[in-house]
Design an enzyme around this catalytic site. Structure first.
Site, PDB file in Angstrom:
ATOM      1  N   GLU A  75      -3.186   7.684  -4.139  1.00 26.82           N
ATOM      2  CA  GLU A  75      -3.082   6.372  -3.505  1.00 26.82           C
ATOM      3  C   GLU A  75      -2.851   5.280  -4.540  1.00 26.82           C
ATOM      4  OE1 GLU A  75      -5.822   5.074   0.061  1.00 26.82           O
ATOM      5  OE2 GLU A  75      -6.618   4.253  -1.790  1.00 26.82           O
ATOM      6  N   TYR A  92       0.858  -1.188   0.000  1.00 25.51           N
ATOM      7  CA  TYR A  92       0.000   0.000   0.000  1.00 25.51           C
ATOM      8  C   TYR A  92       0.894   1.238   0.000  1.00 25.51           C
ATOM      9  CZ  TYR A  92      -2.998   3.776   1.493  1.00 25.51           C
ATOM     10  OH  TYR A  92      -3.657   4.974   1.550  1.00 25.51           O
TER      11      TYR A  92
END
Ligand code: GDP
Ligand code: MN
Length: 402
Positions: free
Chosen positions: A211, A121
């Site tokens: 992101e 992530y």
């Protein structure tokens, strides 16, 4: 109240995954080869430009959680691709972030599938408490970052960015070293450079969020952004004409779009009390009073200080169109907006439609007597409240009894 506050004042323009990936590509971040289609028939055409099978089909909506909800599908043949695209276009997708009505599918991204070795992530956003941007990395990618944080906070690594000096390259190395043996040496440089690049994107594009989840290392040894999410701070759009063009009105709430057209500050919320107020401060205070009376506002609507009869009419119509609304509170302090103008706008809007929910009005200020008189003569059914607190109590009582 904080949650609503963020919704009302912290507005962001969301990009689709394929749009964000386009920007990543321009900056040299690797993304899978892909093409966007807007109907199942186009599937065949794009295949000649993509290697495969296998391919991945990804619905393009402004909501996450697509993977778990069936919005990301790997297909192994041309026939399966056509079949799956047809199915995906045929109905709205409901994910954990869309609400029960789901989102209609207008576009699907078709990509060459990637052999995943590891999923990470990576995100950059604003840490409001620290009052600065923060880069967040987790070696445990693929799942929702909130889930990781809840299960094992030691898997969330942060680097805060000092706004005075910006991102410093040693911060990228901090994270790379911490990953240690997970990164082969040939990947170390690529990884550090990717972190630096993503920071550049965040600042140069005035993002409030960027992101990559998951960021993957492939079996072939590349680092690829498999997913991409990008929100742009609305306040910066004046200096990003190119980004402004990426706005997709189809993804917006239809009532919010309509309100925008008439210059009304309207934001839909989760409660069931329709609210119309003049002035943002009065609107916030009214919403607080409604919550204190034990109810929840269905919207924020500030018609503005100098609203015209037409704007009042449109605002009232928009509230009446929201099926969630079980009662309406109108709280107007007549200054520049005179109470008689408000009354005329309401009466006009009410003419065309049957109002099935209780209406509570609190009017004060310029031409208040004229306004009240007009409303009384109109035959419109409503309750008058003497002050804001009484108005909030009355409206909360109405929804509880309905
Ligand atoms: P989200 O669920 O909306 O965040 O959509 P993502 O783009 O993150 O996709 C969800 C999941 O699908 C990813 O975490 C991957 O595990 C999987 N996935 C997406 N693309 C590929 C691919 O090319 N190959 C493989 N093997 N899995 C993929
Ligand atoms: Mn994702």
């Amino acid at each position: 109240m904080i949650k609503d506050f963020k919704k009302i004042w912290g507005d962001h323009m969301k990009l689709h995954e394929y749009q964000a990936k386009g920007i990543f590509k321009d900056y040299g971040i690797m993304v899978p080869n892909g093409k966007v289609i807007s109907s199942p028939d186009e599937a065949e055409r794009v295949l000649s430009e993509l290697k495969g099978p296998p391919w991945v089909l990804k619905v393009q909506i402004h909501a996450g959680g697509r993977g778990k909800a069936g919005g990301v599908r790997i297909v192994k043949s041309e026939a399966e691709l056509k079949e799956t695209a047809k199915e995906m276009f045929s109905r709205p997708l409901v994910t954990s972030q869309t609400g029960p009505e789901g989102k209609k599918i207008h576009q699907i991204l078709v990509e060459e599938a990637v052999d995943i070795e590891k999923e990470f992530y990576l995100g950059i956003t604003i840490d409001r408490e620290a009052e600065r941007p923060v880069l967040i990395f987790s070696p445990s990618g693929g799942m929702e970052i909130e889930e990781v944080a809840a299960k094992d906070p030691s898997l969330i690594w942060k680097e805060h960015i000092d706004p005075a000096v910006g991102w410093l390259p040693f911060q990228a190395r901090n994270i790379a070293y911490r990953l240690g043996p997970l990164l082969r040496t040939d990947l170390f440089k690529k990884f550090v450079s990717l972190l630096n690049t993503l920071c550049r994107i965040f600042f140069e594009k005035d993002c409030s969020l960027v992101e990559i989840n998951p960021l993957v290392i492939t079996k072939q040894g590349s680092i690829i952004a498999l997913d991409a999410k990008m929100d742009i701070d609305d306040n910066s759009l004046f200096r990003h004409r190119d980004l402004k063009e990426l706005d997709d009105p189809k993804e917006k709430d239809p009532l919010e779009l309509k309100a925008h057209e008439y210059n009304l500050n309207y934001i839909r919320l989760d409660g069931d009390i329709g609210v119309m107020v003049n002035g943002a401060g009065l609107a916030m205070a009214t919403m607080d009073l409604i919550k204190m009376a034990g109810a929840e506002p269905a919207n924020f609507l500030d018609v503005g200080g100098g609203a015209s009869e037409e704007m009042i009419k449109r605002g009232f119509e928009i509230i009446l169109e929201d099926p969630k609304v079980k009662a309406i509170l109108i709280n107007i302090f007549g200054g520049i907006l005179r109470c008689d103008v408000l009354a005329r706008g309401l009466i006009k809007a009410a003419k065309g439609v049957e109002i099935k929910v209780p209406l509570i009005i609190r009017l004060e200020g310029t031409n208040v007597d004229q306004g009240r008189e007009l409303l009384k003569e109109s035959g419109l059914e409503f309750l008058i409240a003497r002050d804001m607190k009484e108005a909030a109590r009355l409206v909360a009582k109405q929804v509880k009894e309905s």
